[in-house]
Design a protein around this motif. Structure first.
Motif, PDB file in Angstrom:
ATOM      1  N   UNK A 121      37.009  48.191  42.780  1.00  0.00           N
ATOM      2  CA  UNK A 121      37.964  47.197  42.292  1.00  0.00           C
ATOM      3  C   UNK A 121      38.865  47.829  41.232  1.00  0.00           C
ATOM      4  N   UNK A 122      40.170  47.749  41.445  1.00  0.00           N
ATOM      5  CA  UNK A 122      41.126  48.350  40.513  1.00  0.00           C
ATOM      6  C   UNK A 122      41.934  47.335  39.722  1.00  0.00           C
ATOM      7  N   UNK A 123      42.228  46.189  40.307  1.00  0.00           N
ATOM      8  CA  UNK A 123      42.994  45.148  39.591  1.00  0.00           C
ATOM      9  C   UNK A 123      42.510  43.788  40.050  1.00  0.00           C
ATOM     10  N   UNK A 124      42.658  42.802  39.171  1.00  0.00           N
ATOM     11  CA  UNK A 124      42.362  41.430  39.554  1.00  0.00           C
ATOM     12  C   UNK A 124      43.367  40.499  38.897  1.00  0.00           C
ATOM     13  N   UNK A 125      43.687  39.463  39.625  1.00  0.00           N
ATOM     14  CA  UNK A 125      44.558  38.397  39.130  1.00  0.00           C
ATOM     15  C   UNK A 125      43.781  37.103  39.321  1.00  0.00           C
ATOM     16  N   UNK A 126      43.546  36.380  38.240  1.00  0.00           N
ATOM     17  CA  UNK A 126      42.793  35.134  38.310  1.00  0.00           C
ATOM     18  C   UNK A 126      43.697  33.962  37.909  1.00  0.00           C
ATOM     19  N   UNK A 127      43.351  32.773  38.413  1.00  0.00           N
ATOM     20  CA  UNK A 127      44.143  31.566  38.151  1.00  0.00           C
ATOM     21  C   UNK A 127      45.622  31.835  38.441  1.00  0.00           C
ATOM     22  N   UNK A 128      45.860  32.357  39.630  1.00  0.00           N
ATOM     23  CA  UNK A 128      47.185  32.803  40.062  1.00  0.00           C
ATOM     24  C   UNK A 128      48.164  31.639  40.179  1.00  0.00           C
ATOM     25  N   UNK A 183      43.505  15.544  41.157  1.00  0.00           N
ATOM     26  CA  UNK A 183      43.832  14.114  41.104  1.00  0.00           C
ATOM     27  C   UNK A 183      43.008  13.402  40.041  1.00  0.00           C
ATOM     28  N   UNK A 184      42.878  14.065  38.872  1.00  0.00           N
ATOM     29  CA  UNK A 184      42.176  13.455  37.747  1.00  0.00           C
ATOM     30  C   UNK A 184      40.664  13.541  37.796  1.00  0.00           C
ATOM     31  N   UNK A 185      40.108  14.176  38.827  1.00  0.00           N
ATOM     32  CA  UNK A 185      38.657  14.320  38.963  1.00  0.00           C
ATOM     33  C   UNK A 185      38.274  15.786  38.870  1.00  0.00           C
ATOM     34  N   UNK A 186      37.093  16.034  38.310  1.00  0.00           N
ATOM     35  CA  UNK A 186      36.544  17.390  38.282  1.00  0.00           C
ATOM     36  C   UNK A 186      35.906  17.678  39.646  1.00  0.00           C
ATOM     37  N   UNK A 187      36.350  18.729  40.291  1.00  0.00           N
ATOM     38  CA  UNK A 187      35.764  19.140  41.568  1.00  0.00           C
ATOM     39  C   UNK A 187      35.459  20.631  41.517  1.00  0.00           C
ATOM     40  N   UNK A 188      34.470  21.016  42.276  1.00  0.00           N
ATOM     41  CA  UNK A 188      34.089  22.425  42.368  1.00  0.00           C
ATOM     42  C   UNK A 188      34.914  23.043  43.487  1.00  0.00           C
ATOM     43  N   UNK A 189      35.636  24.118  43.179  1.00  0.00           N
ATOM     44  CA  UNK A 189      36.467  24.710  44.207  1.00  0.00           C
ATOM     45  C   UNK A 189      36.819  26.157  43.928  1.00  0.00           C
ATOM     46  N   UNK A 190      37.590  26.723  44.838  1.00  0.00           N
ATOM     47  CA  UNK A 190      38.017  28.117  44.741  1.00  0.00           C
ATOM     48  C   UNK A 190      39.227  28.207  43.813  1.00  0.00           C
ATOM     49  N   UNK A 191      39.137  29.089  42.828  1.00  0.00           N
ATOM     50  CA  UNK A 191      40.287  29.372  41.969  1.00  0.00           C
ATOM     51  C   UNK A 191      41.127  30.434  42.662  1.00  0.00           C
ATOM     52  N   UNK A 192      42.420  30.174  42.774  1.00  0.00           N
ATOM     53  CA  UNK A 192      43.329  31.117  43.425  1.00  0.00           C
ATOM     54  C   UNK A 192      43.273  32.452  42.676  1.00  0.00           C
ATOM     55  N   UNK A 193      42.837  33.499  43.376  1.00  0.00           N
ATOM     56  CA  UNK A 193      42.609  34.808  42.764  1.00  0.00           C
ATOM     57  C   UNK A 193      42.914  35.904  43.777  1.00  0.00           C
ATOM     58  N   UNK A 194      43.346  37.057  43.278  1.00  0.00           N
ATOM     59  CA  UNK A 194      43.642  38.196  44.144  1.00  0.00           C
ATOM     60  C   UNK A 194      43.003  39.442  43.552  1.00  0.00           C
ATOM     61  N   UNK A 195      42.513  40.308  44.442  1.00  0.00           N
ATOM     62  CA  UNK A 195      41.824  41.526  44.021  1.00  0.00           C
ATOM     63  C   UNK A 195      42.383  42.728  44.771  1.00  0.00           C
ATOM     64  N   UNK A 196      42.600  43.817  44.045  1.00  0.00           N
ATOM     65  CA  UNK A 196      43.075  45.075  44.614  1.00  0.00           C
ATOM     66  C   UNK A 196      41.897  46.047  44.630  1.00  0.00           C
ATOM     67  N   UNK A 197      41.489  46.430  45.842  1.00  0.00           N
ATOM     68  CA  UNK A 197      40.330  47.301  46.046  1.00  0.00           C
ATOM     69  C   UNK A 197      40.839  48.614  46.618  1.00  0.00           C
ATOM     70  N   UNK A 198      40.458  49.723  45.993  1.00  0.00           N
ATOM     71  CA  UNK A 198      40.976  51.012  46.458  1.00  0.00           C
ATOM     72  C   UNK A 198      40.285  51.480  47.735  1.00  0.00           C
ATOM     73  N   UNK A 199      40.733  52.609  48.256  1.00  0.00           N
ATOM     74  CA  UNK A 199      40.244  53.129  49.533  1.00  0.00           C
ATOM     75  C   UNK A 199      38.760  53.507  49.494  1.00  0.00           C
ATOM     76  N   UNK A 200      38.212  53.666  48.284  1.00  0.00           N
ATOM     77  CA  UNK A 200      36.794  53.986  48.123  1.00  0.00           C
ATOM     78  C   UNK A 200      35.937  52.743  47.890  1.00  0.00           C
TER      79      UNK A 200
END
Length: 157
Positions: A132-139, A112-129
């Protein structure tokens, strides 16, 4: 330590979760984990993303993956969100931002026009071990879940 592709993720950060649990990534060793971070319960984008994951849960499970959502909201907020949206997977409450910081998903955003500190929508693919195998940032939500599912299937093959 911030996560990096092809490196182990911090598995021992234990957080309160829905279902009166405390969960850590190490609890899911032996399974692929899709960990998605979202800004806030009961907001339009977060609701759509969570519903998309819920609708495809059987496909993720068939590929050997578990889904976990995470935001800074309280467990009580998560329980209400999960119930209202009928989400069939657990949500982690990261009020002190330990997991958010480990995955480097906290940043400055315009709201809403203001800078706020927050969580960026992101997803991570973690293998069975626990690597980290893949990441998607600013989804962007539309089509995202299908892309993640394709990556899970590729990784499971």
């Amino acid at each position: 330590m911030t996560v990096a592709i092809d490196q182990p993720v911090p598995a021992d950060i234990r957080l309160p979760a829905t279902g009166d649990q405390e969960l850590a990534l190490e609890d899911f060793r032996g399974r692929i984990v899709v960990l998605y971070f979202y800004p806030k319960d009961n907001t339009p984008g977060c609701t759509n993303e969570s519903r998309d994951f819920a609708e495809r849960l059987a496909d993720f499970e068939a590929a050997g993956a578990v889904i976990l959502g995470c935001s800074r909201d309280s467990v009580k907020s998560h329980e209400n969100f999960r119930s209202k949206q009928e989400l069939p997977f657990d949500l982690l409450s990261d009020a002190d931002e330990r997991l958010c910081e480990a995955f480097d998903v906290i940043g400055m955003k315009n709201m809403y026009g203001k800078q706020v500190r927050g969580v960026e929508r992101s997803t991570f693919l973690i293998d069975a071990d626990g690597v980290l195998r893949r990441e998607w940032r600013k989804v962007k939500v539309p089509g995202h879940v299908d892309e993640v599912l394709a990556a899970v299937r590729e990784h499971a093959a």
